[in-house]
Design a protein around this motif. Structure first.
Motif, PDB file in Angstrom:
ATOM      1  N   TYR A  14      -0.398   6.264  -1.652  1.00 55.43           N
ATOM      2  CA  TYR A  14       1.066   6.137  -1.553  1.00 55.43           C
ATOM      3  C   TYR A  14       1.779   7.279  -2.606  1.00 55.43           C
ATOM      4  O   TYR A  14       3.038   7.335  -2.478  1.00 55.43           O
TER       5      TYR A  14
ATOM      6  N   TYR B 180       7.250   8.651   6.044  1.00 59.52           N
ATOM      7  CA  TYR B 180       6.295   8.094   5.302  1.00 59.52           C
ATOM      8  C   TYR B 180       6.428   6.549   5.252  1.00 59.52           C
ATOM      9  O   TYR B 180       5.534   5.749   5.036  1.00 59.52           O
ATOM     10  N   GLY B 181       7.812   6.288   5.200  1.00 57.79           N
ATOM     11  CA  GLY B 181       8.009   4.625   5.028  1.00 57.79           C
ATOM     12  C   GLY B 181       7.585   3.806   6.489  1.00 57.79           C
ATOM     13  O   GLY B 181       6.915   2.968   6.487  1.00 57.79           O
TER      14      GLY B 181
ATOM     15  N   LYS C  21       5.364   4.917   7.948  1.00 62.57           N
ATOM     16  CA  LYS C  21       3.732   4.841   8.113  1.00 62.57           C
ATOM     17  C   LYS C  21       3.018   3.867   6.707  1.00 62.57           C
ATOM     18  O   LYS C  21       1.954   3.787   6.483  1.00 62.57           O
ATOM     19  N   GLY C  22       4.163   3.223   6.219  1.00 61.91           N
ATOM     20  CA  GLY C  22       3.754   2.337   5.142  1.00 61.91           C
ATOM     21  C   GLY C  22       3.468   2.726   3.866  1.00 61.91           C
ATOM     22  O   GLY C  22       2.468   2.112   3.156  1.00 61.91           O
ATOM     23  N   ARG C  23       3.513   4.192   3.713  1.00 61.74           N
ATOM     24  CA  ARG C  23       3.258   5.005   2.633  1.00 61.74           C
ATOM     25  C   ARG C  23       4.266   4.955   1.221  1.00 61.74           C
ATOM     26  O   ARG C  23       3.736   5.865   0.659  1.00 61.74           O
ATOM     27  N   VAL C  24       5.108   4.190   1.275  1.00 58.66           N
ATOM     28  CA  VAL C  24       6.270   4.270   0.266  1.00 58.66           C
ATOM     29  C   VAL C  24       5.977   3.328  -0.698  1.00 58.66           C
ATOM     30  O   VAL C  24       6.137   1.994  -0.153  1.00 58.66           O
TER      31      VAL C  24
END
Lengths: 94, 339
Positions: free
Chosen positions: B56, B242-243, B245-248
């Motif tokens: 993250y 990135y949101g 891709k669920g990485r925030v």
């Protein structure tokens, strides 16, 4: 003649990036579901959208960051003005 | 004692200290506002040191960079430091350059050479740029004297050699920066800086800012403001992508943004009190230390490398805040003297 050379040269320079253009590898999406059982309030709200619709989660995150940035800018600006640190156009000297 | 500041991160599913996040955000905010950079090269190792999950780190960092750059760009704009036209051109050039750079890395990965080549290029760039900017700072008086002598010679009628310039039309005028330059020079520079950031996998602010000064000819303060304007767009794009891709980790990003927004106000205000060459000198020191950190990483001293870059950031933050305070006190005293 000189104008023609300039046009041809411009054209060549414009097409150059296309010769080396290609799509890059992107970061992969995280495949996971969050456990909502013990979550409440804001945490529940974000986690729910994360699980249900990642696109909407991304939009919420982006808009929230933008709005918060603007709000904090406004508040800190007022505070800095109050203590006499306001800014205006400056002269550029090296 | 600090456990009371632990906050639950719903996306990363872990507890993390809110004070640490605000503090990291604050120090990167000061640096970002002052130098016109995003600061991912400080945030990622700093988060890593304190145990934030790497999955993250980049996305969360980009999300807070977006919010922070709004704060800093708005303030720089007020000070007349943002050249919108140049900033928009930089975005177009950089996007194409980034994609080309990323493609080059893909090719190097396929032949198994990406790691060492990227790291050595990074080191070469940081040390080269840092040393050049140091040299530029140390020889500025000598160059100013030579320039004055040249102008004096011109007044007495002695011939001066013509200045060489790349003047291929179309020429573009940038009123905010006070420069007229070939479209191709500008595009070439931004393609190159974009390519470097795509190749090295960094945001590119620390490459674009000196490029705006040395290759385009912008005044230092405008280079800082214009670079932040570009960072705003890349931050927004990064935050969104990135949101998806669920990485925030949104809670961490908000906490970092609170610190960063306050820090950015301080950093931008400090630009008012430091001369252009002063900013360049501090920037040179900062990127030399960043280069040292990458070199340490090359020798597998990852923790030491992260501490070096974090201590450098904190030290530089302190220097900027002292400069701001001194300038503020001096300005107040001068105002009082006029009354």
């Amino acid at each position: 003649m000189k104008r023609l050379v300039v046009i041809i040269f411009n054209f060549c320079l414009l097409t150059m990036p296309a010769l080396v253009w290609a799509a890059a590898e992107k970061a992969e999406a995280l495949e996971k579901k969050l456990n909502l059982a013990n979550l409440t309030g804001v945490n529940y709200f974000f986690a729910k959208w994360y699980n249900e619709n990642m696109w909407l989660y991304a939009i919420i995150v982006t808009v929230l960051m933008g709005v918060m940035g603007m709000l904090i800018a406004l508040v800190t600006d007022i505070f800095l003005k109050m203590i006499g640190m306001e800014v205006s156009k400056i002269e550029h000297h090296e | 004692m600090f456990d009371m500041f632990n906050v639950y991160m719903p996306i990363a599913e872990m507890q993390f200290n809110a004070l640490i996040l605000v503090a990291i955000g604050f120090s990167v905010g000061v640096l970002g506002g002052f130098f016109g950079v995003g600061g991912a090269w400080v945030v990622t190792p700093a988060l890593n040191i304190f145990g934030f999950p790497m999955a993250y780190a980049i996305g969360t960092d980009l999300a807070h960079i977006f919010g922070k750059s709004i704060v800093a760009t708005a303030k720089h704009r007020k000070m007349g430091n943002v050249d919108m036209k140049l900033g928009l051109l930089s975005i177009v050039g950089s996007v194409i350059g980034v994609e080309i750079g990323a493609q080059n890395v893909m090719w190097l990965t396929r032949i198994g050479l990406a790691g060492p080549i990227v790291r050595y290029t990074y080191m070469f760039l940081l040390f080269g740029l840092g040393i050049y900017m140091m040299y530029d700072y140390l020889t500025k008086d000598k160059r100013a004297a030579a320039q004055a002598a040249k102008q004096a010679a011109a007044r007495t009628g002695a011939p001066t050699p013509p200045r060489k310039a790349w003047n291929l039309p179309p020429m573009i005028h940038f009123p905010a920066s006070g420069i007229t330059i070939s479209f191709w020079t500008v595009t070439g520079v931004f393609l190159f800086t974009g390519w470097l950031s795509g190749f090295l996998g960094v945001g590119g602010g620390f490459i674009r800012m000196p490029a705006l000064i040395y290759l385009i000819g912008c005044p230092t303060a405008i280079a800082v403001g214009t670079d932040l304007f570009s960072v705003l767009f890349s931050g927004a794009y990064g935050c969104f992508t990135y949101g998806i891709k669920g990485r925030v980790e949104i809670i961490a990003a908000i906490l970092m943004l609170i610190g960063a927004a306050i820090g950015a106000q301080i950093g931008v205000t400090a630009v008012k009190y430091v001369r252009g060459y002063g900013i360049r000198l501090l920037f040179a020191i900062m990127i030399l230390l960043a280069g040292l950190s990458v070199a340490l990483k090359q020798f597998n001293l990852t923790t030491t490398a992260a501490w070096v870059v974090m201590c450098a950031a904190l030290g530089m933050c302190a220097v900027i805040m002292v400069k701001l305070w001194r300038g503020f006190v001096k300005e107040k005293a001068e105002k009082a003297g006029h009354l």
